[in-house]
Write an enzyme that holds these catalytic residues in place. Structure first.
Site, short mmCIF file in Angstrom:
data_model
loop_
_atom_site.label_atom_id
_atom_site.label_comp_id
_atom_site.label_asym_id
_atom_site.label_seq_id
_atom_site.Cartn_x
_atom_site.Cartn_y
_atom_site.Cartn_z
N ARG A 174 62.33 -17.56 -49.72
CA ARG A 174 63.40 -18.47 -50.37
C ARG A 174 64.63 -18.05 -49.49
O ARG A 174 65.66 -18.51 -49.97
CB ARG A 174 63.51 -18.34 -51.77
CG ARG A 174 62.25 -18.74 -52.62
CD ARG A 174 62.41 -18.68 -53.80
NE ARG A 174 61.23 -19.17 -54.60
CZ ARG A 174 59.78 -18.71 -54.52
NH1 ARG A 174 59.47 -17.56 -54.01
NH2 ARG A 174 58.95 -19.19 -55.21
N GLN A 196 54.88 -7.24 -54.39
CA GLN A 196 53.99 -8.72 -54.31
C GLN A 196 53.51 -9.01 -52.82
O GLN A 196 52.92 -10.05 -52.54
CB GLN A 196 55.13 -9.79 -54.87
CG GLN A 196 55.38 -9.56 -56.33
CD GLN A 196 56.83 -10.21 -56.64
OE1 GLN A 196 56.94 -11.49 -56.84
NE2 GLN A 196 57.83 -9.49 -56.42
N ASP A 215 51.53 -7.54 -46.98
CA ASP A 215 51.44 -7.18 -45.45
C ASP A 215 51.10 -5.79 -45.14
O ASP A 215 50.91 -5.19 -44.02
CB ASP A 215 52.81 -7.48 -44.82
CG ASP A 215 54.04 -6.57 -45.72
OD1 ASP A 215 53.70 -5.50 -46.06
OD2 ASP A 215 55.02 -7.28 -45.85
N HIS A 270 49.27 -8.88 -55.13
CA HIS A 270 48.80 -10.37 -54.59
C HIS A 270 47.77 -9.87 -53.60
O HIS A 270 47.74 -10.83 -52.44
CB HIS A 270 49.90 -11.02 -53.94
CG HIS A 270 50.76 -11.60 -55.22
ND1 HIS A 270 52.37 -11.72 -55.15
CD2 HIS A 270 50.39 -11.89 -56.43
CE1 HIS A 270 52.60 -12.25 -56.25
NE2 HIS A 270 51.76 -12.33 -57.10
N CYS A 289 28.50 -13.37 -48.53
CA CYS A 289 27.45 -12.10 -48.35
C CYS A 289 28.41 -10.81 -48.66
O CYS A 289 27.97 -9.78 -48.86
CB CYS A 289 26.70 -11.79 -47.31
SG CYS A 289 27.86 -11.37 -45.81
N CYS A 336 26.45 -13.27 -41.60
CA CYS A 336 25.75 -14.38 -42.33
C CYS A 336 25.94 -15.82 -41.85
O CYS A 336 25.75 -16.67 -42.12
CB CYS A 336 25.64 -14.26 -43.92
SG CYS A 336 27.02 -14.70 -44.47
N THR A 354 63.23 -9.60 -53.84
CA THR A 354 62.50 -10.28 -54.63
C THR A 354 63.35 -11.20 -55.26
O THR A 354 64.31 -10.92 -56.26
CB THR A 354 61.21 -9.81 -55.69
OG1 THR A 354 60.71 -10.77 -56.34
CG2 THR A 354 61.85 -8.67 -56.50
N SER A 355 62.87 -12.59 -55.46
CA SER A 355 63.59 -13.74 -56.13
C SER A 355 63.15 -13.50 -57.80
O SER A 355 63.91 -14.31 -58.53
CB SER A 355 63.31 -15.02 -55.67
OG SER A 355 62.09 -15.20 -55.72
P1 NAD Z 1 61.13 -14.71 -52.29
O1 NAD Z 1 61.00 -15.41 -50.79
O2 NAD Z 1 60.88 -15.63 -53.34
O3 NAD Z 1 62.61 -13.76 -52.39
C1 NAD Z 1 62.83 -12.88 -51.56
C2 NAD Z 1 64.17 -12.54 -51.87
O4 NAD Z 1 64.50 -11.36 -50.91
C3 NAD Z 1 65.42 -13.49 -51.85
O5 NAD Z 1 66.00 -13.63 -53.12
C4 NAD Z 1 66.24 -13.05 -50.61
O6 NAD Z 1 67.45 -12.93 -50.98
C5 NAD Z 1 65.93 -11.38 -50.61
N1 NAD Z 1 66.00 -10.64 -49.52
C6 NAD Z 1 65.57 -11.13 -48.28
N2 NAD Z 1 65.63 -10.24 -47.20
C7 NAD Z 1 66.40 -9.22 -48.04
C8 NAD Z 1 66.89 -7.90 -47.46
N3 NAD Z 1 66.63 -7.47 -46.26
N4 NAD Z 1 67.39 -6.97 -48.55
C9 NAD Z 1 67.44 -7.39 -49.92
N5 NAD Z 1 67.24 -8.61 -50.18
C10 NAD Z 1 66.52 -9.48 -49.18
O7 NAD Z 1 59.82 -13.58 -52.32
P2 NAD Z 1 59.05 -13.15 -53.49
O8 NAD Z 1 60.03 -13.00 -54.80
O9 NAD Z 1 58.44 -11.84 -53.02
O10 NAD Z 1 57.97 -14.17 -53.84
C11 NAD Z 1 57.26 -14.64 -52.89
C12 NAD Z 1 55.78 -14.66 -52.83
O11 NAD Z 1 55.25 -14.64 -51.51
C13 NAD Z 1 55.28 -13.22 -53.26
O12 NAD Z 1 54.20 -13.29 -53.80
C14 NAD Z 1 55.35 -12.55 -51.92
O13 NAD Z 1 54.94 -11.29 -51.75
C15 NAD Z 1 54.71 -13.44 -50.94
N6 NAD Z 1 55.04 -13.28 -49.64
C16 NAD Z 1 54.99 -12.07 -49.09
C17 NAD Z 1 55.28 -11.77 -47.80
C18 NAD Z 1 55.04 -10.41 -47.36
O14 NAD Z 1 53.74 -9.88 -47.42
N7 NAD Z 1 55.85 -9.89 -46.28
C19 NAD Z 1 55.86 -12.53 -47.03
C20 NAD Z 1 56.39 -14.06 -47.68
C21 NAD Z 1 55.87 -14.28 -48.91
#
Ligand code: NAD
Length: 245
Positions: free
Chosen positions: A35, A102, A105, A120, A131, A152, A190-191
Site C-alpha cells: 500500500r 505477516q 520473506d 502468512h 505427494c 512425482c 503494517t497498514s
Molecule cells: P501493507 O502494504 O498493507 O502496509 C505496509 C505499511 O508499511 C504501509 O502503511 C506503509 O506506510 C508502511 N511502511 C512501508 N515502508 C515502511 C518503513 N520503511 N517504515 C515504516 N513503515 C513503512 O502491508 P501489510 O499490512 O503487511 O499487508 C499486506 C499483506 O501482504 C500482508 O499479508 C503482507 O505480509 C503481505 N506482503 C508481504 C511482503 C513480504 O513478505 N515482504 C511483501 C508484500 C506484501
C-alpha cells in the site's frame, strides 16, 4: 520527551516484548509492500495483488499467478535490514520473546530471530500438492510456469497463505499467546488492514503499545506511543541508541 527516546526507555524497562509487523518491515530491504506509493497496489497489473494472491485465482490462472509470484514476492536476493537486525538483537538480549509477522520473506530468521510466527507462511517452504515433497525456493524461481514436482510431476505450491485460505492454527495460537503475555507490544510496518492477522493485536492488554508506521493507519488511536517514521531508524535507535545511516 522525544518519541524515539520514549521508545528506547520503554525497551530498556520491558522484559517481555513482542513485535508485530508487516510488509513495511522489509521495504528497506528492497521488497515492495502493498500500500505504499511505490507498493504493489500502485504498480500496473491486469488484476490487483489481492485478486492474484487469492485461492480462486490460483486454481484458475496458474501461469499468471506464478509469473506475479516470481516477479514480486520471490525476492531471494533481499537481505535483512536494520529493523530485522535490531529485533534479532533484542531477542538475543532476552527482552523480546517473539516476532509475529505477516511477511513471507524469511528475513527475520535470516537476521537471527528464533521465535518467529509467520502468520502468512513463507516463500522458503514449498510442497508438492500431490505427494508432499519439499522443494527449494530457488527451484521455484528457476522454472517457467507452474513448477512440477521433481519426484512425482505434481504441482508444487509455496507454503504461503492465499486470500480465502485459513491460517495455520498452531501459528495463530502461538502468536496470540505471545501477544497476550507481552508487557510491551511494538507494531510496525503494517497498514493493519489484512484480517484476521490485524485483529490479533487486540490480545495485548498492557499499556506500552507502540505503533511505528510511515503513514497513518486506522488503528493509530490505540497506540500509547505513535511514531510516523522509518521502522529501521526507530528500532535501530531503540536498541543501539543511534539513528545515523
Ligand atoms: P501493507 O502494504 O498493507 O502496509 C505496509 C505499511 O508499511 C504501509 O502503511 C506503509 O506506510 C508502511 N511502511 C512501508 N515502508 C515502511 C518503513 N520503511 N517504515 C515504516 N513503515 C513503512 O502491508 P501489510 O499490512 O503487511 O499487508 C499486506 C499483506 O501482504 C500482508 O499479508 C503482507 O505480509 C503481505 N506482503 C508481504 C511482503 C513480504 O513478505 N515482504 C511483501 C508484500 C506484501
Amino acid at each position: 520527551m522525544d518519541k524515539l527516546e520514549q521508545l528506547k526507555n520503554w525497551v530498556e524497562e520491558s522484559e517481555n516484548i513482542v513485535f508485530f509487523g508487516g510488509a513495511g518491515v522489509s521495504t528497506e530491504s528492497g521488497i515492495p509492500d502493498f500500500r505504499s506509493v511505490d507498493g504493489l497496489y500502485n504498480q500496473k497489473y491486469k488484476y490487483p495483488p489481492e485478486t492474484i494472491l487469492s485461492r480462486t485465482f490460483y486454481v484458475h490462472n496458474l501461469d499468471e499467478f506464478y509469473k506475479f509470484y516470481r516477479d514480486k514476492l520471490l525476492c531471494l536476493d533481499a537481505k535483512p535490514n536494520k529493523a530485522h537486525i535490531a529485533l534479532a538483537k533484542l531477542e538475543e538480549m532476552g527482552k523480546l520473546k517473539a516476532v509475529v509477522t505477516q511477511n513471507i520473506d524469511g528475513l527475520h530468521q535470516a537476521a537471527g530471530s528464533k521465535t518467529v510466527y509467520e502468520l502468512h507462511g513463507s516463500i522458503l517452504r514449498n510442497y508438492c500438492l500431490r505427494c508432499g515433497e519439499p522443494h527449494t525456493a530457488e527451484y521455484i524461481k528457476s522454472v517457467d510456469g507452474p513448477p512440477p514436482c521433481l519426484k512425482c510431476g505434481g504441482l508444487v505450491k509455496p507454503d504461503v497463505v492465499l486470500y480465502e485460505e485459513g491460517l495455520n492454527s498452531d501459528t495463530v495460537n502461538g502468536a496470540i499467546k505471545a501477544i497476550s503475555e507481552a508487557d510491551m507490544l511494538i507494531i510496525g510496518g503494517t497498514s493493519l488492514s489484512v484480517y484476521p492477522a490485524a485483529g490479533y493485536i487486540e490480545y495485548y492488554t498492557g499499556n506500552k503499545l507502540v505503533l511505528i508506521n510511515k503513514t497513518p493507519t486506522d488503528r493509530d488511536d490505540m497506540a500509547d506511543l505513535l511514531i510516523h517514521d522509518s521502522i529501521g531508524k526507530a528500532l535501530d535507535f531503540a536498541v543501539n541508541g543511534k539513528t545515523e545511516e
